[in-house]
Scaffold this active site. Sequence first.
Site: not given
Ligand code: HSE
Length: 428
Positions: A205, A132, A187
């Site tokens: 999370k 998290v 990305g």
């Molecule tokens: N894809 C997640 C975000 C990152 O954009 O916060 C990895 O937990």
Amino acid sequence: MSDSIGISLLGAGNVGSAVLDTLLADVERHNNLIGTKLKLNYVLVQDVDKHKKKSPNIHFTKDFEQIVNDPDTSIVVELIGGESPAKDYLSKLLKSGKHVVTANKDVMAKYGSELNDLAIQNNSSIKYEASVGGGIPIIGPLSRDLLANEISSISAIINGTTNYMLSLMLSEDVSYEDALEQAQKLGYAEPNPVNDVEGIDATYKLAILCGLAFHVDVDPSEIYSKGISNIELQDLKYADELGYSIKLLAKADLIGNRITCLVCPTLIPKSEPLSKVDGVLNAIQLKGNLVGQVVFEGPGAGASATSSAILGDVIDTAKNIHSSWKESSNSILNKIQINDIGDFQSRFYIRVNVIDEPGVLATIAGIMSEHSISIASVIQAASDPEKNTAQIVLITHDASQKNIDLALNTISKEKKVDKIFNLLPIVN
Ligand code: HSE
């Protein structure tokens, strides 16, 4: 007694490579902190030859059994991500007495209790700081430093991709589609962005945070979740004019022995610290009865920031092994129930397109009133004389989600109502 602690990695992608680089570069500093040597044994990858070419001195393998059966590996870092085969690997590692460090939010949200129990039964351990908030220390503080508190609320921006997109839309005056394209180019967003933009990543999370804060098992599928794919630039502009930012907020409130949990684009007053958390930053705001309000803010994603959390867990685990001191794990204590989302109370922002004729507003107000919803303010935001439509934004006083949904269902059937664009809660 051995003069070193063996470590192996599962996965050498973006984050895995950053962890490997730092493990190899900072070896002396880590060893000094631990009090003995950390020795890299194996790295599990799919394409051994490809990795071998880049790093000939590292022992790459595609055979998980080699790692789980390696008597010289005490710590395994899992960076494969996703549920399968990661959950199976984690269970096998814990059963074999290995200490595990993972960044896997999907697995920890769904099977955290089961894996914690396995760790206790097998004298092993599982740490998951990176699951998290990327580099933000939050699992550690919740599992240790804030334990004396009764936590009453969590309000968190825990998805960097959507926070970046919402910030970019308003600051650069771009559409949702353009913001997504830019996030993918940099990305931040995956080629298939659904987990981030539909709020799924944030529910995992939030489930992990609820487990630690409220000592309760929350199934992520029980968390009401709405993503940002319906948010248009117009909504961000109206909210801005009204004095709010729109953020994908993960929120959990403990009231009595019930919690309300949701992930939803939410209007946050500009006076609130969370409204100023922009770009890929994450922030987690907690309220505890002793400490009051605390806010943890920082980079929520990115290989380097995430490797900070992973290596912190690795060093801590290695220190514990070295001093043979074992931490008690977080236990699930409470019989807290999760509220139905219909009981969620909030002020709401509603954007609706109507036929621009006398009496339309009165009809909407009448339906709201029939459902005990009181309107706090109305702005006629824009008109389209060609189509004879007008766009209006309504702000309500506190109302239940159930009453709002019933009222909007009736309103949507009115002939003079063209379209309901968005319904968003407002932070009180
Ligand atoms: N894809 C997640 C975000 C990152 O954009 O916060 C990895 O937990």
